[in-house]
Design an enzyme around this catalytic site. Structure first.
Site, short mmCIF file in Angstrom:
data_model
loop_
_atom_site.label_atom_id
_atom_site.label_comp_id
_atom_site.label_asym_id
_atom_site.label_seq_id
_atom_site.Cartn_x
_atom_site.Cartn_y
_atom_site.Cartn_z
N GLY A 17 0.77 -1.24 0.00
CA GLY A 17 0.00 0.00 0.00
C GLY A 17 0.80 1.28 0.00
O GLY A 17 0.37 2.28 0.59
N SER A 18 1.94 1.30 -0.70
CA SER A 18 2.69 2.57 -0.71
C SER A 18 1.99 3.61 -1.58
O SER A 18 2.00 4.81 -1.25
CB SER A 18 4.14 2.35 -1.15
OG SER A 18 4.23 2.09 -2.53
N ASN A 19 1.38 3.19 -2.68
CA ASN A 19 0.59 4.16 -3.46
C ASN A 19 -0.63 4.62 -2.68
O ASN A 19 -1.01 5.80 -2.74
CB ASN A 19 0.17 3.54 -4.80
CG ASN A 19 1.29 3.62 -5.82
OD1 ASN A 19 1.61 4.69 -6.30
ND2 ASN A 19 1.90 2.49 -6.12
N ARG A 24 -15.45 -15.20 -9.78
CA ARG A 24 -14.98 -13.83 -9.61
C ARG A 24 -16.13 -12.86 -9.38
O ARG A 24 -16.04 -11.92 -8.61
CB ARG A 24 -14.17 -13.39 -10.84
CG ARG A 24 -12.82 -14.07 -10.90
CD ARG A 24 -11.92 -13.40 -11.90
NE ARG A 24 -12.27 -13.74 -13.27
CZ ARG A 24 -12.10 -12.94 -14.31
NH1 ARG A 24 -11.62 -11.73 -14.13
NH2 ARG A 24 -12.43 -13.32 -15.52
N ARG A 47 -6.23 -8.54 -8.54
CA ARG A 47 -7.38 -9.32 -9.01
C ARG A 47 -7.72 -8.88 -10.42
O ARG A 47 -7.77 -7.68 -10.72
CB ARG A 47 -8.63 -9.04 -8.15
CG ARG A 47 -8.57 -9.58 -6.76
CD ARG A 47 -8.60 -11.08 -6.73
NE ARG A 47 -9.85 -11.66 -7.19
CZ ARG A 47 -10.07 -12.97 -7.29
NH1 ARG A 47 -9.11 -13.81 -7.00
NH2 ARG A 47 -11.22 -13.43 -7.72
N LEU A 104 -10.49 -8.16 -12.97
CA LEU A 104 -11.87 -7.75 -12.74
C LEU A 104 -12.74 -8.17 -13.92
O LEU A 104 -12.32 -8.12 -15.07
CB LEU A 104 -11.94 -6.23 -12.56
CG LEU A 104 -11.12 -5.71 -11.37
CD1 LEU A 104 -11.03 -4.20 -11.40
CD2 LEU A 104 -11.74 -6.19 -10.06
N ASN A 135 -6.39 3.06 -12.24
CA ASN A 135 -5.39 2.08 -11.81
C ASN A 135 -4.01 2.65 -12.07
O ASN A 135 -3.84 3.49 -12.95
CB ASN A 135 -5.57 0.78 -12.62
CG ASN A 135 -4.54 -0.27 -12.26
OD1 ASN A 135 -4.29 -0.54 -11.08
ND2 ASN A 135 -3.92 -0.88 -13.28
N HIS A 175 -0.13 1.45 -13.11
CA HIS A 175 0.62 0.32 -13.66
C HIS A 175 2.09 0.72 -13.78
O HIS A 175 2.40 1.81 -14.27
CB HIS A 175 0.06 -0.05 -15.04
CG HIS A 175 0.76 -1.22 -15.65
ND1 HIS A 175 0.58 -2.51 -15.21
CD2 HIS A 175 1.68 -1.29 -16.65
CE1 HIS A 175 1.34 -3.32 -15.92
NE2 HIS A 175 2.01 -2.62 -16.80
N GLU A 203 5.53 6.86 -9.34
CA GLU A 203 4.15 6.45 -9.07
C GLU A 203 3.53 7.30 -7.96
O GLU A 203 2.39 7.74 -8.05
CB GLU A 203 4.10 4.98 -8.66
CG GLU A 203 4.50 4.02 -9.75
CD GLU A 203 4.34 2.56 -9.33
OE1 GLU A 203 3.38 2.24 -8.62
OE2 GLU A 203 5.21 1.74 -9.70
C1 GRF Z 1 2.87 -0.77 -7.76
O1 GRF Z 1 4.08 -0.96 -8.42
C2 GRF Z 1 1.78 -0.49 -8.74
O2 GRF Z 1 2.20 0.17 -9.89
C3 GRF Z 1 1.31 -1.89 -9.10
O3 GRF Z 1 1.42 -2.61 -7.91
C4 GRF Z 1 2.39 -2.03 -7.06
C5 GRF Z 1 1.73 -1.73 -5.77
O4 GRF Z 1 2.62 -1.25 -4.81
N1 GRF Z 1 0.00 -1.85 -9.65
P1 GRF Z 1 2.07 -0.58 -3.50
O5 GRF Z 1 1.21 -1.63 -2.80
O6 GRF Z 1 1.29 0.63 -3.88
O7 GRF Z 1 3.29 -0.25 -2.69
#
Ligand code: GRF
Length: 218
Positions: free
Chosen positions: A14-16, A68, A94, A96, A110, A112, A177
């Site tokens: 969950g860093s994002n 699903r 997941r 979707l 999302n 990526h 990100e």
């Molecule tokens: C990130 O690299 C994001 O781009 C990808 O999954 C990773 C999630 O990292 N979809 P975090 O859990 O947000 O640290």
């Protein structure tokens, strides 16, 4: 204007998610994070969200096996019960179904870890290094039924170095990100990023005079 109610869907660290929560603390941020939802019990991001005072929920996907849509119906019920208006996928592992994606058409984004449409799918950094690309990065996009596709909201790029490993490259991309996801949510939640003819358009502009050139010859 009332802040848009946002749920973040996670499966891991969950860093994002944390970057979005931090950004949303700003008074003028057009969205509030009201729910963090995980499909994995004990995902590290859940504790971080709780610490930040955000409500969390866990709906395990595993017991649903291959069904699903049954999992997603439960997910959907929870999102609706919280009056969620926008969904941010942040490391939500997941696939979707088209049914779920349709519920959030134009309202789900999302992130990526690649410059789409290059390197859809997994192991993006390993593949970029194997190909010898000189520029790599990350993309925020609206979610459509096809995986890692959909109108692009924002991209950020980094130079790839000769001595990069997947880990060092991933770390540099992750820094990008954490910048582009909050900025993208700001654009989408404020209505300053709209879908038009299958593309995302916005009043926000790139810097026309800036170029990332890699490698740099000195
Ligand atoms: C990130 O690299 C994001 O781009 C990808 O999954 C990773 C999630 O990292 N979809 P975090 O859990 O947000 O640290």
């Amino acid at each position: 204007m009332a802040k848009r109610r946002v749920a973040i869907l996670i499966s891991g660290r969950g860093s994002n998610m944390t970057a979005l929560i931090e950004a949303a603390k700003a008074q003028d941020f057009p969205a509030e994070i009201v729910l963090v939802l995980s499909n994995i019990a004990g995902a590290a991001g859940l504790a971080k969200a709780s610490e930040a005072g955000i409500e969390t929920a866990t709906i395990e996907s595993k017991p649903f096996g291959k069904d699903r849509e049954a999992f997603e119906r439960k997910l959907q019920d929870t999102l609706v019960a919280h009056n969620i208006e926008l969904v941010c996928l942040a490391g939500f592992l997941r696939l979707l179904t088209p049914w779920f994606v349709r519920q959030w058409d134009g309202r789900m984004i999302n992130i990526h870890p690649a410059l789409l449409p290059s390197y859809k799918g997994l192991h993006t950094h390993e593949r970029a290094l194997a190909d010898g690309v000189k520029i790599h990065g990350a993309t925020v996009h609206f979610v459509v039924p096809e995986m890692d596709s959909g109108p692009i909201v924002m991209q950020g790029a980094v130079a790839v170095l000769d001595n990069d490993t997947p880990d060092t490259l991933a770390a540099r991309v992750l820094g990008v990100e954490h910048r582009i996801y909050p900025d993208s949510l700001r654009l989408v939640a404020s209505g300053n990023a709209r879908l038009a003819n299958g593309r995302c358009v916005t009043d926000a502009k790139g810097s026309p005079d800036d170029a990332l050139i890699s490698p740099e010859v000195i």
